[in-house]
Write a protein that holds these residues in place. Structure first.
Motif, PDB file in Angstrom:
ATOM      1  N   VAL A  64       0.819  -1.211   0.000  1.00  0.00           N
ATOM      2  CA  VAL A  64       0.000   0.000   0.000  1.00  0.00           C
ATOM      3  C   VAL A  64       0.858   1.268   0.000  1.00  0.00           C
ATOM      4  O   VAL A  64       0.391   2.342  -0.398  1.00  0.00           O
ATOM      5  CB  VAL A  64      -0.968  -0.021   1.206  1.00  0.00           C
ATOM      6  CG1 VAL A  64      -0.259   0.324   2.503  1.00  0.00           C
ATOM      7  CG2 VAL A  64      -2.155   0.908   0.987  1.00  0.00           C
ATOM      8  N   LEU A  65       2.111   1.148   0.407  1.00  0.00           N
ATOM      9  CA  LEU A  65       2.990   2.315   0.553  1.00  0.00           C
ATOM     10  C   LEU A  65       3.061   3.207  -0.690  1.00  0.00           C
ATOM     11  O   LEU A  65       2.946   4.439  -0.571  1.00  0.00           O
ATOM     12  CB  LEU A  65       4.394   1.858   0.961  1.00  0.00           C
ATOM     13  CG  LEU A  65       5.439   2.962   1.176  1.00  0.00           C
ATOM     14  CD1 LEU A  65       5.035   3.882   2.316  1.00  0.00           C
ATOM     15  CD2 LEU A  65       6.809   2.346   1.458  1.00  0.00           C
ATOM     16  N   PRO A  66       3.251   2.654  -1.904  1.00  0.00           N
ATOM     17  CA  PRO A  66       3.368   3.532  -3.081  1.00  0.00           C
ATOM     18  C   PRO A  66       2.123   4.372  -3.355  1.00  0.00           C
ATOM     19  O   PRO A  66       2.212   5.387  -4.054  1.00  0.00           O
ATOM     20  CB  PRO A  66       3.621   2.540  -4.232  1.00  0.00           C
ATOM     21  CG  PRO A  66       4.157   1.315  -3.579  1.00  0.00           C
ATOM     22  CD  PRO A  66       3.457   1.239  -2.262  1.00  0.00           C
ATOM     23  N   ARG A  67       0.989   3.963  -2.811  1.00  0.00           N
ATOM     24  CA  ARG A  67      -0.266   4.673  -3.075  1.00  0.00           C
ATOM     25  C   ARG A  67      -0.589   5.711  -2.002  1.00  0.00           C
ATOM     26  O   ARG A  67      -1.609   6.400  -2.105  1.00  0.00           O
ATOM     27  CB  ARG A  67      -1.417   3.658  -3.171  1.00  0.00           C
ATOM     28  CG  ARG A  67      -1.238   2.598  -4.250  1.00  0.00           C
ATOM     29  CD  ARG A  67      -1.456   3.172  -5.638  1.00  0.00           C
ATOM     30  NE  ARG A  67      -2.812   3.689  -5.784  1.00  0.00           N
ATOM     31  CZ  ARG A  67      -3.875   2.935  -6.116  1.00  0.00           C
ATOM     32  NH1 ARG A  67      -3.718   1.634  -6.335  1.00  0.00           N
ATOM     33  NH2 ARG A  67      -5.064   3.479  -6.250  1.00  0.00           N
ATOM     34  N   LEU A  68       0.248   5.819  -0.992  1.00  0.00           N
ATOM     35  CA  LEU A  68      -0.009   6.767   0.094  1.00  0.00           C
ATOM     36  C   LEU A  68       0.571   8.137  -0.234  1.00  0.00           C
ATOM     37  O   LEU A  68       1.652   8.244  -0.814  1.00  0.00           O
ATOM     38  CB  LEU A  68       0.603   6.260   1.405  1.00  0.00           C
ATOM     39  CG  LEU A  68       0.064   4.940   1.956  1.00  0.00           C
ATOM     40  CD1 LEU A  68       0.869   4.519   3.184  1.00  0.00           C
ATOM     41  CD2 LEU A  68      -1.420   5.048   2.292  1.00  0.00           C
ATOM     42  N   GLU A  69      -0.135   9.179   0.164  1.00  0.00           N
ATOM     43  CA  GLU A  69       0.371  10.534  -0.033  1.00  0.00           C
ATOM     44  C   GLU A  69       1.471  10.854   0.976  1.00  0.00           C
ATOM     45  O   GLU A  69       2.447  11.530   0.648  1.00  0.00           O
ATOM     46  CB  GLU A  69      -0.779  11.541   0.099  1.00  0.00           C
ATOM     47  CG  GLU A  69      -1.827  11.421  -1.004  1.00  0.00           C
ATOM     48  CD  GLU A  69      -2.922  12.455  -0.853  1.00  0.00           C
ATOM     49  OE1 GLU A  69      -2.790  13.340   0.031  1.00  0.00           O
ATOM     50  OE2 GLU A  69      -3.907  12.389  -1.610  1.00  0.00           O
ATOM     51  N   VAL A  70       1.306  10.385   2.204  1.00  0.00           N
ATOM     52  CA  VAL A  70       2.305  10.596   3.256  1.00  0.00           C
ATOM     53  C   VAL A  70       2.904   9.235   3.601  1.00  0.00           C
ATOM     54  O   VAL A  70       2.205   8.350   4.084  1.00  0.00           O
ATOM     55  CB  VAL A  70       1.677  11.243   4.508  1.00  0.00           C
ATOM     56  CG1 VAL A  70       2.740  11.462   5.578  1.00  0.00           C
ATOM     57  CG2 VAL A  70       0.997  12.561   4.148  1.00  0.00           C
ATOM     58  N   LYS A  71       4.189   9.078   3.346  1.00  0.00           N
ATOM     59  CA  LYS A  71       4.812   7.757   3.454  1.00  0.00           C
ATOM     60  C   LYS A  71       5.739   7.598   4.657  1.00  0.00           C
ATOM     61  O   LYS A  71       6.043   6.479   5.064  1.00  0.00           O
ATOM     62  CB  LYS A  71       5.617   7.460   2.182  1.00  0.00           C
ATOM     63  CG  LYS A  71       4.789   7.405   0.903  1.00  0.00           C
ATOM     64  CD  LYS A  71       5.694   7.162  -0.297  1.00  0.00           C
ATOM     65  CE  LYS A  71       4.894   6.881  -1.560  1.00  0.00           C
ATOM     66  NZ  LYS A  71       4.043   8.002  -1.961  1.00  0.00           N
ATOM     67  N   GLU A  72       6.223   8.688   5.215  1.00  0.00           N
ATOM     68  CA  GLU A  72       7.316   8.637   6.188  1.00  0.00           C
ATOM     69  C   GLU A  72       7.015   7.730   7.376  1.00  0.00           C
ATOM     70  O   GLU A  72       7.841   6.890   7.761  1.00  0.00           O
ATOM     71  CB  GLU A  72       7.634  10.049   6.684  1.00  0.00           C
ATOM     72  CG  GLU A  72       8.765  10.099   7.702  1.00  0.00           C
ATOM     73  CD  GLU A  72       9.040  11.510   8.188  1.00  0.00           C
ATOM     74  OE1 GLU A  72       9.895  11.661   9.074  1.00  0.00           O
ATOM     75  OE2 GLU A  72       8.395  12.458   7.694  1.00  0.00           O
ATOM     76  N   HIS A  73       5.829   7.884   7.970  1.00  0.00           N
ATOM     77  CA  HIS A  73       5.507   7.105   9.166  1.00  0.00           C
ATOM     78  C   HIS A  73       5.411   5.610   8.857  1.00  0.00           C
ATOM     79  O   HIS A  73       5.810   4.775   9.679  1.00  0.00           O
ATOM     80  CB  HIS A  73       4.189   7.591   9.776  1.00  0.00           C
ATOM     81  CG  HIS A  73       4.305   8.905  10.484  1.00  0.00           C
ATOM     82  ND1 HIS A  73       4.273  10.112   9.826  1.00  0.00           N
ATOM     83  CD2 HIS A  73       4.464   9.211  11.797  1.00  0.00           C
ATOM     84  CE1 HIS A  73       4.399  11.098  10.686  1.00  0.00           C
ATOM     85  NE2 HIS A  73       4.524  10.577  11.892  1.00  0.00           N
TER      86      HIS A  73
END
Length: 204
Positions: free
Chosen positions: A114-123
């Motif tokens: 799901v990470l590539p589809r998130l707007e905020v990835k850092e957390h």
């Protein structure tokens, strides 16, 4: 999926059906302590990841309504986590540790999808690093406990059906809900192995 079975409070003394001499060694207890610290860190990180990634107002980590999204979890392709419970004749130390490793690998894979589809990835990136660090500690305990060779868990090869932004929101929400429940069960399992457990259990 989202309703972990209730656990009794950790007793003052923990009867261990197997490997009790190993569990009591300073080496095992030190790894156990590190694992518990990482588990607590992950539980805190889940809260931050959910706040930063989930923007659907009705999606809450500890909502009693989360079970209503179970059908969406199935259609997206989110598997349930391996079950964890207190040690018993039917749930040995080796089984407990293997289930922990499998569950950590599952959630690392889910977050990576799901990470590539998130707007905020850092957390979420930080969270996956912590899950990997915890896997290393659990693997150390399993190697001490299991006489035969132990290998790292392999990626699950799962795929998620993330058709649109709403499905992405549902997916990251439900993954974090499930991961929180799994880590809470891990915390209880690890506490049950401690020689001198804390008097009170932290809440997340």
């Amino acid at each position: 999926m989202f309703s972990p079975s209730p656990w009794p409070p950790p007793p003052a003394a923990h009867p261990l059906p197997e490997n009790s001499s190993l569990v009591g060694t300073p080496q095992f207890q030190e790894i156990l302590k590190d694992s518990s610290s990482l588990t607590h860190k992950i539980l805190q990180s889940i809260l931050g990841a959910h706040r930063s990634c989930v923007n659907v107002e009705t999606f809450k980590l500890n909502s009693s309504e989360n079970h209503k999204l179970a059908s969406l979890a199935s259609s997206i392709g989110i598997p349930s986590a391996p079950a964890l419970s207190a040690l018993s004749a039917n749930f040995t130390l080796n089984t407990m540790l293997r289930h922990m490793l499998e569950g950590l690998q599952l959630h690392k894979d889910l977050l990576s999808h799901v990470l590539p589809r998130l707007e905020v990835k850092e957390h979420v990136i930080d969270l996956t690093h912590d899950l990997n660090d915890l896997s290393v500690q659990i693997l150390k305990m399993l190697k001490l406990s299991q006489k035969e060779g132990v290998s790292k868990p392999t990626p699950t090869g799962l795929t998620l059906d993330l058709r649109g932004s709403y499905e992405v929101q549902v997916a990251i929400h439900l993954i974090l809900v499930q991961l929180q429940a799994f880590e809470q069960d891990m915390d209880r399992c690890l506490r049950s192995l401690e020689q001198n457990p804390p008097l009170e259990e932290a809440e997340y």
